[in-house]
Design an enzyme around this catalytic site. Structure first.
Site, PDB file in Angstrom:
ATOM      1  N   LYS A   1       5.721  -0.696   3.353  1.00 31.08           N
ATOM      2  CA  LYS A   1       4.629  -1.078   4.233  1.00 31.08           C
ATOM      3  C   LYS A   1       3.634  -1.861   3.398  1.00 31.08           C
ATOM      4  O   LYS A   1       3.082  -1.344   2.419  1.00 31.08           O
ATOM      5  CB  LYS A   1       3.948   0.151   4.844  1.00 31.08           C
ATOM      6  CG  LYS A   1       2.742  -0.214   5.727  1.00 31.08           C
ATOM      7  CD  LYS A   1       1.933   0.999   6.159  1.00 31.08           C
ATOM      8  CE  LYS A   1       0.735   0.546   6.993  1.00 31.08           C
ATOM      9  NZ  LYS A   1      -0.185   1.663   7.311  1.00 31.08           N
TER      10      LYS A   1
ATOM     11  N   ILE B   1       3.523  -1.660  11.189  1.00 36.22           N
ATOM     12  CA  ILE B   1       2.957  -0.316  11.092  1.00 36.22           C
ATOM     13  C   ILE B   1       1.452  -0.540  11.008  1.00 36.22           C
ATOM     14  O   ILE B   1       0.916  -0.765   9.922  1.00 36.22           O
ATOM     15  CB  ILE B   1       3.461   0.461   9.865  1.00 36.22           C
ATOM     16  CG1 ILE B   1       4.995   0.483   9.810  1.00 36.22           C
ATOM     17  CG2 ILE B   1       2.911   1.882   9.871  1.00 36.22           C
ATOM     18  CD1 ILE B   1       5.564   1.146   8.553  1.00 36.22           C
TER      19      ILE B   1
ATOM     20  N   SER C   1      -2.825   6.578   5.658  1.00 40.64           N
ATOM     21  CA  SER C   1      -4.258   6.504   5.324  1.00 40.64           C
ATOM     22  C   SER C   1      -5.121   6.790   6.540  1.00 40.64           C
ATOM     23  O   SER C   1      -6.162   7.456   6.442  1.00 40.64           O
ATOM     24  CB  SER C   1      -4.586   5.128   4.746  1.00 40.64           C
ATOM     25  OG  SER C   1      -3.822   4.894   3.581  1.00 40.64           O
ATOM     26  N   ASN C   2      -4.705   6.310   7.722  1.00 38.85           N
ATOM     27  CA  ASN C   2      -5.474   6.564   8.938  1.00 38.85           C
ATOM     28  C   ASN C   2      -5.415   8.017   9.376  1.00 38.85           C
ATOM     29  O   ASN C   2      -6.228   8.462  10.176  1.00 38.85           O
ATOM     30  CB  ASN C   2      -4.978   5.656  10.069  1.00 38.85           C
ATOM     31  CG  ASN C   2      -5.488   4.242   9.920  1.00 38.85           C
ATOM     32  OD1 ASN C   2      -6.623   3.943  10.233  1.00 38.85           O
ATOM     33  ND2 ASN C   2      -4.636   3.364   9.406  1.00 38.85           N
TER      34      ASN C   2
END
Length: 312
Positions: free
Chosen positions: A174, A217, A50-51
């Site tokens: 995650k 993460i 997403s980042n």
């Protein structure tokens, strides 16, 4: 069919991707960032999480970011650093295609978001069907990415994830939901050698380690790879007291990063503190103002950044 291997425990960073003034991938800056992260001691790099603004990039751009990461690591002596690819898409077909492209670009594992465009159809049964179908056809092991903020509120429970973990090619998760109870239910049910359970936020790093988490993460690793690596080393040495001192700073620092503005904030802080890149993001995201970045001077995040620059 034997069980595929999960990524090893450790520090993973969902790397931000840098853009130039033409809104194209800024390859020199991406290379500089990857190299700083690797030198900071990370175990692996998640590209197009997403980042990494995955949903805003074309397939070609996603592959380019992956290849650039793998080539940069290999060329600088970091051949053992893991590369995980975010391969989330809104259809089963495209997700499988992205997994195949990820392998070709050098990724060893894929992190897969659940689709969310047609929310009423995303029942528990259909989510399980989707992840199994992807894992059946993916040439690399897959991991389940649970992030309700970016999946229209879909929050997979521990029973769903444990059911998926039985698949021979699904090897981890995650949990960006930050739910340590859910993480603990999974780690106390599934063998760590077959299924890695990572928190997706640094604010629960040590709490997750306490109950069998595989590391972290986390977005803040973009800023603080050495700090996270130091904390993890202290933990492995049994120095819980010193690890908790760093965790007490991280729980504030992680929160500050979120308050500043997420991806744009990360990039703007990197530019100010480490001298490369810019705060450019791809629309509809918007960059963070310099005033917000300057306001960090008297915060716990500033203390963490000083630790990072002092090599701990």
């Amino acid at each position: 069919m034997s069980k595929s291997a999960p990524p090893p425990p450790g520090i993973y960073v969902p790397a931000v991707v840098f853009l130039n003034e033409n809104d194209e991938l800024d390859i020199p800056t991406i290379r500089a960032h990857i190299l700083r992260l690797a030198k900071g001691g990370v175990t692996g790099i998640l590209v197009q999480g997403s980042n990494g603004e995955a949903q805003h990039l074309s397939h070609a751009e996603r592959s380019l970011a992956l290849r650039t990461t793998r080539e940069t690591l290999d060329a600088n002596g970091f051949k053992d650093t893991i590369v995980i690819a975010g391969t989330g898409a809104q259809s089963t077909r495209e997700t499988i295609e992205l997994c195949r492209e990820a392998k070709e670009a050098g990724a060893s594992h894929a992190l897969v978001l659940s689709p969310s465009t047609w929310l009423p159809h995303m029942t528990k049964e259909n989510i399980i069907r989707f992840h199994r179908a992807v894992a059946d056809s993916s040439p690399i092991p897959t991991m389940i990415y649970n992030f309700p903020v970016v999946t229209a509120g879909i929050d997979l429970d521990s029973d769903t994830i444990a059911t998926l973990a039985k698949h021979p090619n699904i090897v981890g998760t995650k949990l960006s939901c930050g739910n340590v109870g859910k993480l603990h239910r999974l780690t106390s049910t599934l063998p760590a050698s077959e299924f890695a359970v990572f928190p997706g936020t640094s604010e629960v790093f040590v709490p997750s380690l306490l109950v069998g988490g595989a590391g972290v993460i986390g977005a803040s690793v973009n800023l603080l790879p050495k700090v996270h690596s130091r904390l993890y080393q202290l933990w492995k040495e049994g120095n819980t007291e010193e690890a908790l001192k760093i965790q007490a700073l991280l729980v504030h620092g992680d929160w500050i990063v979120k308050q500043i503005g997420g991806i744009g904030g990360l990039k703007a802080i990197i530019t100010k503190e480490f001298g490369y890149g810019s705060g450019r993001v791809r629309g509809p995201l918007v960059p963070v103002t310099q005033e917000k970045v300057d306001a960090l001077a008297q915060t716990k995040l500033a203390e963490l950044l000083a630790m990072e620059k002092d090599n701990i």
